[in-house]
Design an enzyme around this catalytic site. Structure first.
Site, PDB file in Angstrom:
ATOM      1  N   HIS A  76      38.011  33.074  44.486  1.00  0.00           N
ATOM      2  CA  HIS A  76      38.975  32.026  44.160  1.00  0.00           C
ATOM      3  C   HIS A  76      38.503  31.232  42.954  1.00  0.00           C
ATOM      4  CE1 HIS A  76      40.390  27.724  44.686  1.00  0.00           C
ATOM      5  NE2 HIS A  76      41.506  28.398  44.475  1.00  0.00           N
ATOM      6  N   SER A  77      39.391  31.024  41.986  1.00  0.00           N
ATOM      7  CA  SER A  77      39.115  30.157  40.851  1.00  0.00           C
ATOM      8  C   SER A  77      37.807  30.569  40.167  1.00  0.00           C
ATOM      9  CB  SER A  77      39.090  28.699  41.323  1.00  0.00           C
ATOM     10  OG  SER A  77      39.200  27.793  40.259  1.00  0.00           O
ATOM     11  N   PHE A  78      36.817  29.694  40.105  1.00  0.00           N
ATOM     12  CA  PHE A  78      35.543  30.028  39.460  1.00  0.00           C
ATOM     13  C   PHE A  78      34.860  31.223  40.137  1.00  0.00           C
ATOM     14  CE2 PHE A  78      31.195  29.347  37.976  1.00  0.00           C
ATOM     15  CZ  PHE A  78      31.390  28.902  36.670  1.00  0.00           C
TER      16      PHE A  78
ATOM     17  N   LEU B 187      39.444  32.319  37.558  1.00  0.00           N
ATOM     18  CA  LEU B 187      38.984  32.291  36.173  1.00  0.00           C
ATOM     19  C   LEU B 187      38.340  33.631  35.848  1.00  0.00           C
ATOM     20  CD1 LEU B 187      38.457  30.727  33.547  1.00  0.00           C
ATOM     21  CD2 LEU B 187      36.351  29.851  34.585  1.00  0.00           C
TER      22      LEU B 187
END
Length: 241
Positions: free
Chosen positions: A79-81, A106
């Site tokens: 998730h995300s980073f 990301l």
């Protein structure tokens, strides 16, 4: 349940393995095996915060969990980073992985740093926040609304647990040489309601690349908090696919 899947769920910046509890509970109730490790310097490992923490540290955290638990056929979710860590793990141990899920994640290309993938004004603001809050060691957490968490109870739950994030992981290059995803089955899940504008460049990049599956999820950036049921169902669907 003999046909249960194995999931490793990787959290994003300022979060920890704790953020996955609502999704993990649902997956385990269906008979799946679930691990949600916390990366160095965050969550219950916040006491390990250091200038020396890099993206490679996060990759080793997740690869080490998979190796120590002797996991195979893993549905690896970032998730995300956390999308950066799973890209590193995909190069380090592709033979152990079944499917990569980049959840509103990301992504940077090999040898580039996370700051290279963000808009210059975002980078400047984050460097300034790190300098003011910790002398440049870490980034202070933003409010829950920044992650699309609009419910007041959920926001309070989140904000109690968020911890500063090591700045070095934003400044260090992604430690891979081959293409992102390393040729493994991979899906980008775009959280659309509301959309997380910080990732607009990343999503444009993914749309232009061959070999990627694309799914939409009508919730905010922190889907594991705001839509754990639909997210759990989607992860099982992707794992089985």
């Amino acid at each position: 349940m003999s046909d249960g899947l194995t999931f490793v769920l990787v959290h994003g910046a300022w979060h920890g393995g704790w953020c996955w509890v609502r999704v993990a509970d649902r997956l385990r109730a269906q008979g799946h095996r679930v691990l949600s490790p916390t990366c160095t310097g965050l969550g219950e490992r916040a006491h390990l915060m250091s200038r020396a923490i890099t993206l490679d540290t996060f990759v080793q955290d997740i690869a080490g969990t998979i190796a120590a638990e002797e996991l195979t056929d893993v549905v690896l979710v970032g998730h995300s980073f956390g999308g950066l860590a799973i890209s590193g793990v995909a190069e380090a141990m592709p033979e152990r992985l079944r499917h990569l899920v980049y959840l509103d994640a990301l992504i940077v290309e090999p040898g580039r740093s996370p700051f290279d993938g963000l808009a210059p004004e975002v980078v400047a603001a984050r460097r300034r926040a790190a300098a003011e809050s910790s002398g440049g060691v870490s980034l202070p957490p933003p409010p829950a609304v920044a992650f699309g968490v609009l419910d007041s109870a959920d926001a309070a739950w989140l904000e109690r647990r968020l911890t500063p994030h090591p700045l070095g992981t934003y400044e260090s290059p992604l430690p891979i040489r081959g293409p992102v995803g390393n040729g493994l089955p991979r899906t980008y899940v775009d959280c659309t309601t509301p959309s997380y504008a910080t990732l607009d460049r990343v999503k444009d990049w993914v749309r232009g690349q061959p070999g990627w599956n694309w799914r939409n999820l009508a919730t905010g950036h922190d889907a594991m908090v705001s839509a754990p049921g639909p997210l759990a169902d989607l992860l099982v669907e992707l794992g089985r696919g």
